[in-house]
Design a protein around this motif. Structure first.
Motif, PDB file in Angstrom:
ATOM      1  N   LEU A 192       0.832  -1.195   0.000  1.00  0.00           N
ATOM      2  CA  LEU A 192       0.000   0.000   0.000  1.00  0.00           C
ATOM      3  C   LEU A 192       0.873   1.253   0.000  1.00  0.00           C
ATOM      4  O   LEU A 192       0.613   2.211  -0.740  1.00  0.00           O
ATOM      5  CB  LEU A 192      -0.909  -0.001   1.235  1.00  0.00           C
ATOM      6  CG  LEU A 192      -1.635   1.303   1.545  1.00  0.00           C
ATOM      7  CD1 LEU A 192      -2.657   1.603   0.471  1.00  0.00           C
ATOM      8  CD2 LEU A 192      -2.291   1.249   2.917  1.00  0.00           C
ATOM      9  N   LEU A 193       1.918   1.239   0.805  1.00  0.00           N
ATOM     10  CA  LEU A 193       2.815   2.392   0.934  1.00  0.00           C
ATOM     11  C   LEU A 193       4.250   1.904   0.977  1.00  0.00           C
ATOM     12  O   LEU A 193       4.567   0.931   1.661  1.00  0.00           O
ATOM     13  CB  LEU A 193       2.492   3.170   2.213  1.00  0.00           C
ATOM     14  CG  LEU A 193       3.375   4.382   2.534  1.00  0.00           C
ATOM     15  CD1 LEU A 193       3.139   5.508   1.523  1.00  0.00           C
ATOM     16  CD2 LEU A 193       3.112   4.895   3.947  1.00  0.00           C
ATOM     17  N   GLU A 194       5.097   2.574   0.209  1.00  0.00           N
ATOM     18  CA  GLU A 194       6.520   2.241   0.176  1.00  0.00           C
ATOM     19  C   GLU A 194       7.312   3.527   0.403  1.00  0.00           C
ATOM     20  O   GLU A 194       7.250   4.457  -0.413  1.00  0.00           O
ATOM     21  CB  GLU A 194       6.878   1.644  -1.177  1.00  0.00           C
ATOM     22  CG  GLU A 194       8.241   0.980  -1.230  1.00  0.00           C
ATOM     23  CD  GLU A 194       8.234  -0.432  -0.672  1.00  0.00           C
ATOM     24  OE1 GLU A 194       9.177  -0.755   0.073  1.00  0.00           O
ATOM     25  OE2 GLU A 194       7.293  -1.186  -0.969  1.00  0.00           O
ATOM     26  N   VAL A 195       8.034   3.613   1.520  1.00  0.00           N
ATOM     27  CA  VAL A 195       8.839   4.796   1.849  1.00  0.00           C
ATOM     28  C   VAL A 195      10.307   4.388   1.817  1.00  0.00           C
ATOM     29  O   VAL A 195      10.709   3.416   2.466  1.00  0.00           O
ATOM     30  CB  VAL A 195       8.474   5.352   3.242  1.00  0.00           C
ATOM     31  CG1 VAL A 195       9.355   6.546   3.604  1.00  0.00           C
ATOM     32  CG2 VAL A 195       6.995   5.752   3.278  1.00  0.00           C
ATOM     33  N   PHE A 228      10.423   2.299   5.191  1.00  0.00           N
ATOM     34  CA  PHE A 228       9.504   1.274   5.688  1.00  0.00           C
ATOM     35  C   PHE A 228       8.414   1.061   4.640  1.00  0.00           C
ATOM     36  O   PHE A 228       8.249   1.853   3.714  1.00  0.00           O
ATOM     37  CB  PHE A 228       8.876   1.671   7.038  1.00  0.00           C
ATOM     38  CG  PHE A 228       7.923   2.836   6.968  1.00  0.00           C
ATOM     39  CD1 PHE A 228       6.555   2.654   6.825  1.00  0.00           C
ATOM     40  CD2 PHE A 228       8.402   4.143   7.068  1.00  0.00           C
ATOM     41  CE1 PHE A 228       5.679   3.719   6.776  1.00  0.00           C
ATOM     42  CE2 PHE A 228       7.538   5.227   7.020  1.00  0.00           C
ATOM     43  CZ  PHE A 228       6.171   5.018   6.865  1.00  0.00           C
ATOM     44  N   SER A 229       7.684  -0.033   4.786  1.00  0.00           N
ATOM     45  CA  SER A 229       6.569  -0.314   3.879  1.00  0.00           C
ATOM     46  C   SER A 229       5.355  -0.740   4.694  1.00  0.00           C
ATOM     47  O   SER A 229       5.476  -1.131   5.857  1.00  0.00           O
ATOM     48  CB  SER A 229       6.944  -1.400   2.876  1.00  0.00           C
ATOM     49  OG  SER A 229       7.276  -2.600   3.552  1.00  0.00           O
ATOM     50  N   ALA A 272       8.400   8.254  -1.617  1.00  0.00           N
ATOM     51  CA  ALA A 272       7.258   7.629  -0.951  1.00  0.00           C
ATOM     52  C   ALA A 272       6.185   7.408  -2.002  1.00  0.00           C
ATOM     53  O   ALA A 272       5.756   8.355  -2.671  1.00  0.00           O
ATOM     54  CB  ALA A 272       6.735   8.512   0.175  1.00  0.00           C
ATOM     55  N   HIS A 273       5.769   6.172  -2.193  1.00  0.00           N
ATOM     56  CA  HIS A 273       4.778   5.851  -3.220  1.00  0.00           C
ATOM     57  C   HIS A 273       3.575   5.175  -2.593  1.00  0.00           C
ATOM     58  O   HIS A 273       3.705   4.238  -1.792  1.00  0.00           O
ATOM     59  CB  HIS A 273       5.396   4.950  -4.296  1.00  0.00           C
ATOM     60  CG  HIS A 273       6.387   5.668  -5.150  1.00  0.00           C
ATOM     61  ND1 HIS A 273       6.019   6.550  -6.137  1.00  0.00           N
ATOM     62  CD2 HIS A 273       7.753   5.646  -5.145  1.00  0.00           C
ATOM     63  CE1 HIS A 273       7.115   7.048  -6.718  1.00  0.00           C
ATOM     64  NE2 HIS A 273       8.170   6.508  -6.131  1.00  0.00           N
TER      65      HIS A 273
END
Length: 579
Positions: free
Chosen positions: A12-15, A33-34, A72-73
């Motif tokens: 969902l989120l990749e930082v 973090f993810s 951040a995606h």
């Protein structure tokens, strides 16, 4: 929204390597973090660790003077959240990413009705066909967050709702458009324990039901253990440890994580019977590894020496305090508010008594009367030999020297234009004291040493200190005149957990050393349990229960007391509960 892109990992989120700096000073350093869909991650650390900056960066709302780098995606969104233009981010905020802030009163528009504010979130992102649909959906959302009479609440203004209801409105607004990611920044810090419990349960249920990812920012480890499944530990902008809650909180690998756990756990004490701090955490044993005491052995009260209470120092008999609100109609009666109703109790010299209850229970009104800052409407109170009811200011001189107060917010109670030396010495200027300037400065230096501050602190101003240091200054000022009674009004609720432990240890040590009588007001029941041998429970201006602290905590007689205890989050209890 400019294009769609699935993160390669399916997260969902990749930082990756998120860094924030102010000039040459790094505030967040290479944070990566993810998060998968529906995951609940806690971001913990002390003030200044970079928690809120991380959330603000993900929203694209960092101040212009700060520099951000990294990537951040978010699932389904192509641009880098950290560098995307404002137009792209406007399409995301409140739609794909939402945030619940700490103080809803400052986040809500005071001039707009609640229903209109909830509806606006949907109209802005065109997730409803028209205003009528938005209004209907707003009432449904208010009902979903369990606000009583949602139709009426929709027509109210923010100031007409309680703090807990306002925070529920913030949750409804944040989830109105079914975002993928919810950021919660200390959303329950300012709430009473029962309201905090309800709001945390609400957030957990809503994100679980919707499959929303949750990044929960807090300094309260018990809250993280209650809400989250995974935790990230930040220290001075660096990620020092991360992993599943059960592993990190039961077997921390990094010394800083162990220190945070130790300072948060008010059920654990060192060999001296004092709370663990960051400096003394090396010998701390987490709850999961601690041997339970034998069933026949009562839980000791390590913070207390053998209490040897003397004669009654505070006596209240039938205290009542009535206020009149402004008229709601031109010729109607003024509504009556009964802040205190028939309050009676005694406190013996040397006793440590906690006063607990939610906002509006009458705690602060009672303290003001005992301190001679307010007059009762009925009843009598005698404090250190001084009758308070009907007393003139001139009659209260002895009370002023016998009773001193430490307030919740040290920055608000310290004069920003005065140096520390003058702040601490001010009580020594009362009539009858014969100390000259040199004698007063010697007393200031003695008190600074007593509360663990350097002598050179005397020449500085309050804004040059941390929150914990300012509270130490407040304690030094309160004790410089050697009072007999110390009243502590929520003295640690605004402090980080590590600083909280230091200040509570300081209060315990000074109460012992000075043989003080302590009145402690707190909404944190674990703090009262640690420091006090007796507790008074207040609700709606009345005392509903009073007695021995351990007896009341283990076997509450009144349903309200039982509710308070059940709602209070304790780190040991949360770690023992199934997740």
């Amino acid at each position: 929204m400019s294009g769609h892109l699935e993160p390669e990992t399916g997260n969902l989120l990749e930082v990756t390597d998120l860094s924030v700096s102010a000039g040459s000073r790094a505030l967040v350093s290479s944070l990566s973090f993810s998060m998968v869909a529906g995951e609940r991650i806690g971001l913990i650390g002390e003030s200044g660790s970079g928690k809120s900056l991380t959330a603000t960066a993900l929203l694209g709302l960092l101040p212009e003077e700060l520099t951000v780098s990294g990537a951040a995606h978010l699932h389904g969104f192509a641009p880098n959240l950290l560098t995307a233009d404002d137009r792209s981010m406007q399409g995301l905020r409140g739609d794909e990413i939402s945030m619940v802030f700490q103080e809803p009163l400052s986040a809500l528009n005071p001039l707009m009705k609640i229903g209109a504010q909830v509806a606006e979130v949907m109209l802005q992102h065109r997730t409803v066909p028209n205003r009528a649909a938005a209004r209907r959906r707003a009432v449904e959302l208010l009902a979903s967050v369990k606000i009583p009479d949602p139709s009426q609440a929709a027509g109210a203004y923010p100031h007409q709702l309680s703090g807990g209801q306002r925070q529920r409105v913030m949750v409804a607004m944040a989830l109105a458009n079914d975002p993928q990611l919810l950021l919660a920044d200390e959303p329950t810090t300012a709430l009473d324990v029962t309201v905090q419990s309800q709001v945390l349960e609400l957030i957990s249920a809503q994100v679980r039901e919707r499959g929303t990812g949750l990044l929960f920012i807090t300094h309260d480890l018990a809250v993280v253990a209650n809400v989250c499944t995974r935790v990230l530990v930040l220290n001075k902008g660096h990620l020092v440890e991360s992993g599943e809650i059960d592993r990190i909180f039961s077997a921390p690998e990094h010394p800083y994580t162990r220190a945070l756990l130790a300072a948060s756990d008010l059920s654990a004490t060192d060999a001296r019977g004092r709370l663990f701090t960051v400096d003394t955490a090396a010998s701390y044993v987490p709850p999961a590894l601690r041997e339970a005491p034998p069933a026949s052995t009562p839980d000791p009260h390590p913070a207390l020496a053998d209490p040897k209470p003397g004669p009654a120092l505070i006596t209240a008999t039938g205290l009542g305090r009535t206020y009149h609100r402004a008229r709601t109609t031109a010729f109607g009666p003024r509504p009556v508010v009964n802040a205190l109703v028939d309050v009676s109790f005694t406190v013996a010299a040397g006793e440590r008594v906690g006063i607990v209850g939610e906002s509006g229970s009458g705690k602060s009104t009672l303290l003001r009367i005992l301190a001679g800052l307010d007059q009762p409407t009925s009843g009598q109170a005698t404090v250190a030999g001084t009758p308070v009811a009907g007393a003139r200011e001139a009659d209260l001189a002895s009370l002023r020297s016998a009773l001193q107060i430490v307030f919740q917010d040290p920055l608000g109670s310290l004069d920003p234009r005065m140096r520390v030396a003058d702040i601490i010495a001010e009580p020594l200027l009362v009539p009858g004291r014969t100390l000259d300037a040199a004698g007063r400065l010697a007393e200031v230096h003695r008190m600074l040493g007593l509360v663990g501050l350097e002598a050179e602190s005397a020449g500085r101003y309050p804004h040059q200190f941390s929150g914990g240091q300012r509270q130490r200054i407040s304690i030094a000022r309160a004790l410089v005149n050697r009072p007999r009674i110390l009243v502590a009004d929520e003295p640690v609720s605004a402090l980080d957990v590590s600083v909280r432990a230091q200040v509570l240890n300081l209060v315990a040590d000074l109460v012992d050393e000075y043989a003080l009588t302590l009145l402690l007001v707190s909404h944190d029941l674990s703090v009262v349990r640690h420091l006090c041998e007796r507790v008074i429970v207040m609700k709606d201006g009345r005392i509903v229960e009073a007695g021995d602290t351990e007896q009341i905590y283990n076997n509450p007689a009144h349903p309200y007391t039982a509710q308070l205890i059940a709602s209070s989050l304790d780190l040991s209890g949360e770690l023992a509960a199934p997740h």
